[in-house]
Scaffold this motif. Sequence first.
Motif, PDB file in Angstrom:
ATOM      1  N   ALA A  57       8.175 -11.187  -2.723  1.00 46.98           N
ATOM      2  CA  ALA A  57       8.467  -9.908  -2.058  1.00 46.98           C
ATOM      3  C   ALA A  57       9.640 -10.065  -1.088  1.00 46.98           C
ATOM      4  O   ALA A  57      10.513  -9.192  -1.008  1.00 46.98           O
ATOM      5  N   GLY A  58       9.682 -11.183  -0.379  1.00 46.35           N
ATOM      6  CA  GLY A  58      10.802 -11.422   0.532  1.00 46.35           C
ATOM      7  C   GLY A  58      12.121 -11.577  -0.211  1.00 46.35           C
ATOM      8  O   GLY A  58      13.160 -11.082   0.234  1.00 46.35           O
ATOM      9  N   GLY A  59      12.096 -12.262  -1.349  1.00 49.37           N
ATOM     10  CA  GLY A  59      13.312 -12.428  -2.149  1.00 49.37           C
ATOM     11  C   GLY A  59      13.818 -11.113  -2.702  1.00 49.37           C
ATOM     12  O   GLY A  59      15.028 -10.846  -2.693  1.00 49.37           O
ATOM     13  N   ILE A  60      12.890 -10.277  -3.161  1.00 54.84           N
ATOM     14  CA  ILE A  60      13.277  -8.964  -3.680  1.00 54.84           C
ATOM     15  C   ILE A  60      13.877  -8.111  -2.557  1.00 54.84           C
ATOM     16  O   ILE A  60      14.902  -7.441  -2.746  1.00 54.84           O
ATOM     17  N   SER A  61      13.269  -8.158  -1.384  1.00 55.01           N
ATOM     18  CA  SER A  61      13.788  -7.387  -0.252  1.00 55.01           C
ATOM     19  C   SER A  61      15.164  -7.885   0.163  1.00 55.01           C
ATOM     20  O   SER A  61      16.059  -7.084   0.468  1.00 55.01           O
ATOM     21  N   LEU A  62      15.348  -9.185   0.176  1.00 56.52           N
ATOM     22  CA  LEU A  62      16.632  -9.754   0.550  1.00 56.52           C
ATOM     23  C   LEU A  62      17.717  -9.375  -0.449  1.00 56.52           C
ATOM     24  O   LEU A  62      18.822  -8.974  -0.077  1.00 56.52           O
ATOM     25  N   ALA A  63      17.393  -9.468  -1.740  1.00 57.59           N
ATOM     26  CA  ALA A  63      18.364  -9.107  -2.771  1.00 57.59           C
ATOM     27  C   ALA A  63      18.674  -7.613  -2.722  1.00 57.59           C
ATOM     28  O   ALA A  63      19.835  -7.203  -2.868  1.00 57.59           O
ATOM     29  N   GLY A  64      17.665  -6.791  -2.504  1.00 51.94           N
ATOM     30  CA  GLY A  64      17.886  -5.349  -2.415  1.00 51.94           C
ATOM     31  C   GLY A  64      18.742  -4.985  -1.223  1.00 51.94           C
ATOM     32  O   GLY A  64      19.646  -4.149  -1.320  1.00 51.94           O
ATOM     33  N   GLY A  65      18.489  -5.612  -0.091  1.00 50.31           N
ATOM     34  CA  GLY A  65      19.298  -5.346   1.091  1.00 50.31           C
ATOM     35  C   GLY A  65      20.741  -5.779   0.900  1.00 50.31           C
ATOM     36  O   GLY A  65      21.670  -5.092   1.325  1.00 50.31           O
ATOM     37  N   ALA A  66      20.944  -6.930   0.254  1.00 51.73           N
ATOM     38  CA  ALA A  66      22.305  -7.391  -0.006  1.00 51.73           C
ATOM     39  C   ALA A  66      23.017  -6.437  -0.964  1.00 51.73           C
ATOM     40  O   ALA A  66      24.208  -6.142  -0.803  1.00 51.73           O
ATOM     41  N   GLY A  67      22.303  -5.942  -1.965  1.00 49.85           N
ATOM     42  CA  GLY A  67      22.890  -4.991  -2.913  1.00 49.85           C
ATOM     43  C   GLY A  67      23.296  -3.700  -2.245  1.00 49.85           C
ATOM     44  O   GLY A  67      24.375  -3.159  -2.500  1.00 49.85           O
ATOM     45  N   VAL A  68      22.460  -3.195  -1.368  1.00 50.69           N
ATOM     46  CA  VAL A  68      22.780  -1.960  -0.649  1.00 50.69           C
ATOM     47  C   VAL A  68      23.986  -2.178   0.247  1.00 50.69           C
ATOM     48  O   VAL A  68      24.882  -1.326   0.338  1.00 50.69           O
ATOM     49  N   ALA A  69      24.055  -3.316   0.902  1.00 48.84           N
ATOM     50  CA  ALA A  69      25.195  -3.606   1.785  1.00 48.84           C
ATOM     51  C   ALA A  69      26.489  -3.710   0.979  1.00 48.84           C
ATOM     52  O   ALA A  69      27.532  -3.204   1.411  1.00 48.84           O
ATOM     53  N   LEU A  70      26.438  -4.332  -0.176  1.00 46.87           N
ATOM     54  CA  LEU A  70      27.653  -4.456  -0.998  1.00 46.87           C
ATOM     55  C   LEU A  70      28.101  -3.109  -1.540  1.00 46.87           C
ATOM     56  O   LEU A  70      29.297  -2.822  -1.604  1.00 46.87           O
ATOM     57  N   ARG A  71      27.168  -2.270  -1.941  1.00 42.49           N
ATOM     58  CA  ARG A  71      27.531  -0.942  -2.452  1.00 42.49           C
ATOM     59  C   ARG A  71      28.191  -0.095  -1.372  1.00 42.49           C
ATOM     60  O   ARG A  71      29.168   0.590  -1.616  1.00 42.49           O
ATOM     61  N   SER A  72      27.619  -0.136  -0.159  1.00 42.41           N
ATOM     62  CA  SER A  72      28.204   0.675   0.914  1.00 42.41           C
ATOM     63  C   SER A  72      29.578   0.139   1.300  1.00 42.41           C
ATOM     64  O   SER A  72      30.468   0.903   1.660  1.00 42.41           O
TER      65      SER A  72
END
Length: 75
Positions: free
Chosen positions: A51-66
């Motif tokens: 769950a932590g890995g998924i959250s970390l990857a999702g947060g990084a993806g959102v940051a890169l998109r923005s």
Amino acid sequence: MEECRFGPIPEAEFALEPFLADLGPDRPNWQQAVEPSTATLLDWYWLVFVAGGISLAGGAGVALRSRDRRALRAV
């Protein structure tokens, strides 16, 4: 409002003999404290890591998109 009055408490109520009679000569029969097994706790750690890995990857993806969207707006 009701008024309650209590009479004097008899001396026999304060006697130690009734309390000490229940104790008896043998030791108290206390149950041993059972500690939870650490194996069951460790069985759930993988779920926390996933769950932590998924959250970390999702947060990084959102940051890169923005970041990409800001770069496109600036051009």
